[in-house]
Design a protein around this motif. Structure first.
Motif, short mmCIF file in Angstrom:
data_model
loop_
_atom_site.label_atom_id
_atom_site.label_comp_id
_atom_site.label_asym_id
_atom_site.label_seq_id
_atom_site.Cartn_x
_atom_site.Cartn_y
_atom_site.Cartn_z
N TYR A 89 35.85 45.02 66.08
CA TYR A 89 36.20 43.58 65.73
C TYR A 89 37.92 43.43 66.86
N TYR A 90 38.68 44.64 66.23
CA TYR A 90 39.96 43.56 67.42
C TYR A 90 40.54 44.52 68.08
N ASP A 91 39.40 45.51 68.33
CA ASP A 91 39.74 46.10 69.96
C ASP A 91 38.84 45.33 71.11
N GLN A 92 37.96 43.93 70.25
CA GLN A 92 37.58 43.09 71.26
C GLN A 92 36.30 43.94 72.20
N VAL B 14 45.56 52.91 53.97
CA VAL B 14 46.85 52.47 54.77
C VAL B 14 46.60 52.46 56.49
N TYR B 15 46.20 51.16 56.99
CA TYR B 15 46.34 50.37 57.97
C TYR B 15 47.58 51.12 58.80
N TYR B 16 47.76 51.66 60.11
CA TYR B 16 49.08 51.18 61.39
C TYR B 16 48.01 50.59 62.26
N LEU B 17 49.39 49.82 62.36
CA LEU B 17 49.59 48.89 62.98
C LEU B 17 50.52 48.72 64.27
N LYS B 18 49.64 48.34 65.80
CA LYS B 18 50.52 48.63 67.18
C LYS B 18 50.45 47.05 67.30
N ILE B 19 51.84 46.16 67.39
CA ILE B 19 52.23 45.11 67.92
C ILE B 19 52.58 45.26 69.18
N LYS B 20 52.21 44.28 70.07
CA LYS B 20 52.66 44.24 71.49
C LYS B 20 53.32 42.26 71.30
N ASN B 21 54.52 42.63 71.94
CA ASN B 21 54.99 40.92 71.78
C ASN B 21 56.33 41.06 72.97
N LYS B 22 56.48 40.30 73.73
CA LYS B 22 57.50 40.06 74.95
C LYS B 22 57.35 40.93 75.47
N GLY B 23 56.07 42.31 75.79
CA GLY B 23 56.25 43.66 76.75
C GLY B 23 56.69 44.41 75.50
N LYS B 24 57.05 44.30 74.48
CA LYS B 24 57.87 45.52 74.36
C LYS B 24 56.52 45.98 72.66
N ASP C 285 39.60 35.05 62.42
CA ASP C 285 41.00 36.75 61.63
C ASP C 285 41.39 37.81 63.69
N ILE C 286 40.29 37.59 64.36
CA ILE C 286 40.74 38.79 65.15
C ILE C 286 40.84 37.36 65.95
N SER C 287 41.12 36.50 66.22
CA SER C 287 41.71 35.19 67.00
C SER C 287 43.29 35.52 66.61
N SER C 288 43.54 35.25 65.11
CA SER C 288 44.78 35.23 64.63
C SER C 288 45.55 36.56 65.06
N PHE C 289 45.04 38.71 65.41
CA PHE C 289 45.33 39.31 65.60
C PHE C 289 46.19 39.40 66.99
N ALA C 290 45.00 38.39 67.14
CA ALA C 290 44.91 38.32 69.01
C ALA C 290 46.35 37.78 69.15
N LYS C 291 46.08 36.69 69.00
CA LYS C 291 47.64 35.65 69.34
C LYS C 291 49.20 36.84 68.73
N GLY D 93 49.13 39.82 68.72
CA GLY D 93 49.32 41.45 69.41
C GLY D 93 48.91 42.40 68.71
N LYS D 94 48.65 42.12 67.72
CA LYS D 94 47.92 43.07 66.89
C LYS D 94 46.42 43.88 67.32
N THR D 95 46.75 45.43 66.87
CA THR D 95 45.39 45.87 67.02
C THR D 95 46.00 47.12 66.21
N ILE D 96 44.40 47.70 65.59
CA ILE D 96 44.57 48.93 64.61
C ILE D 96 44.63 49.64 65.26
N SER D 97 45.60 50.90 65.18
CA SER D 97 45.67 52.31 65.90
C SER D 97 45.50 53.05 65.27
N ASN D 98 45.49 52.83 63.51
CA ASN D 98 44.76 53.48 62.54
C ASN D 98 44.28 53.84 61.43
#
Length: 186
Positions: free
Chosen positions: A70-73, A149-159, A111-117, A119-124
């Motif tokens: 879902y979150y990989d879109q 346990v979810y490991y999330l990657k959050i991309k925000n402002k290039g970081k 939920d997908i839209s919220s994750f995208a806004k 900048g979250k993805t589930i890495s594992n």
């Protein structure tokens, strides 16, 4: 005698070459579309009627494959609807009744839209081992509690930063002896 010996060797070499060619022909013939299926297509193509996950852990594992997808879109709107239907198949009847297909799909899209806004993805997603799952009788029905346990990657402002989140899934055996997701909590 030498002519027959050479002739026999040539026939054996020819047969060996023919066998090798046929082997490569067969492996290339089946290497078409199956090798190029996307994760969304693999999820959609799983026949849950005939090969439903056998354990509570396997149910949660397949559900998490759907969430990650879902979150990989990387799918079409039609595929999203089909994946949501696969996810609903894993839900307990009580939870399905509270979440009709259309409202469930709408909630998934939000939920997908919220994750995208964010900048979250589930890495594992890491599930506890089978021997760590807690089983209890609740109101006479067998239930299982599976921690993830979810490991999330959050991309925000290039970081990019990482975040960890835990969730417990509650599953209940249905009348057909299949584990179904009844709910979850963080």
């Amino acid at each position: 005698m030498k002519k027959n010996g050479i002739k026999s060797i040539l026939i054996v070499i020819f047969c060996a070459c023919l066998c090798v060619w046929y082997f490569f022909y067969l492996t290339q013939k089946t290497g078409g579309k199956e090798d190029t299926l996307t994760e969304a297509e693999l999820i959609i193509s799983k026949d849950l009627q005939n090969s439903y996950p056998k354990t509570a852990r396997e149910v949660v594992k397949f559900y998490n494959r759907i969430l990650k997808c879902y979150y990989d879109q990387a799918y079409t709107d039609e595929q999203l609807g089909q994946m949501a239907e696969q996810a609903r198949t894993l839900l307990d009847e009580e939870l399905r009744q509270k979440n009709p297909q259309e409202s469930y799909l709408q909630a998934v899209k939000e939920d997908i839209s919220s994750f995208a806004k964010e900048g979250k993805t589930i890495s594992n997603a890491v599930l506890e081992e089978s021997n760590e799952i807690e089983y209890r009788k609740v109101k006479g029905r067998e239930c299982a509690y599976v921690d993830v346990v979810y490991y999330l990657k959050i991309k925000n402002k290039g970081k990019t930063k990482s975040e960890r989140s835990s969730q417990t899934y509650i599953l209940r055996r249905d009348d057909g002896n299949k584990w179904r997701i009844l709910g979850f909590y963080q």
